[in-house]
Design an enzyme around this catalytic site. Sequence first.
Site, PDB file in Angstrom:
ATOM      1  CE1 TYR A  84       4.309  -6.496   3.305  1.00 28.25           C
ATOM      2  CE2 TYR A  84       3.408  -8.717   3.305  1.00 28.25           C
ATOM      3  CZ  TYR A  84       3.629  -7.508   2.665  1.00 28.25           C
ATOM      4  OH  TYR A  84       3.170  -7.321   1.388  1.00 28.25           O
ATOM      5  CG  ASP A 123      -1.962  -1.086   1.162  1.00 30.84           C
ATOM      6  OD1 ASP A 123      -2.391  -1.415   0.045  1.00 30.84           O
ATOM      7  OD2 ASP A 123      -2.357  -1.611   2.220  1.00 30.84           O
TER       8      ASP A 123
END
Length: 254
Positions: free
Chosen positions: A110, A52
């Site tokens: 992540y 994002d």
Amino acid sequence: MRNIALRLTYAGTAYHGWQVQKDQITVAETLENALSRLCGHRVKVTGCGRTDAGVHAERYCANFKTDCRIPIDRFPLAVNTYLPRDIAVKDAVEESENFNAILSCVKKEYTYRIYNSKIRDPFLADRAYFHPVPLDMELMAQGAKYFVGTHDFAAVRSVGTETKTTVRTVYWYEVERKNGLIELRVCADGFLYNMARAMAGTLIYVSEGKILPHEIPELLKRGDRRRTGPTVPPEGLYLTRIWYEGAAGEMMLR
């Protein structure tokens, strides 16, 4: 036609995420423009996932097809001459015709980085989430263990991307202090939209006593996004590791 896989890294602050959009600057569009100039034809890249706006990648994989004959070992240096300083191609390999950066991906990691201090650090602006309230790392680590395994993660995802199933397998979730930052490292076979950020927000709620660690399994079973923690800001999130089989897998480990 050659199928080339790239290992790249980027700071996502200036970009509206990875995926090409009509009216926003993105990482994919910037990379495609650079490769198109280098190869002499229009290039379309496939990325290993959709990061994002504001999210960073220490390791990212993208592939594209071309008939240009530039030697594979010269690709990184050549394409970097056309890229801005916040994106860099680090390595390149030729893959099989059916390799696809997203479909061939085995698992991803992540890392969410939190600067937990009373006073902000200007040098970490847009690179870590500034959280001035003290966090209890022990409680967060206890809560993180309950995310490990195969679960329905609908309770920690944002609506915005259609998916066939919200079931994912988390292989590990570690909480550690490193270089003055609290790092939340989670590895899974795939991530739902905003899943990593919502999981981090849920662990912050655990630290604050708003959610007890042992309540997480029940929250996952209920699947109600309103009962878990907030989606924390994007600047603390990094894609840190990716796994593949074959040549791309070896490249990502270098």
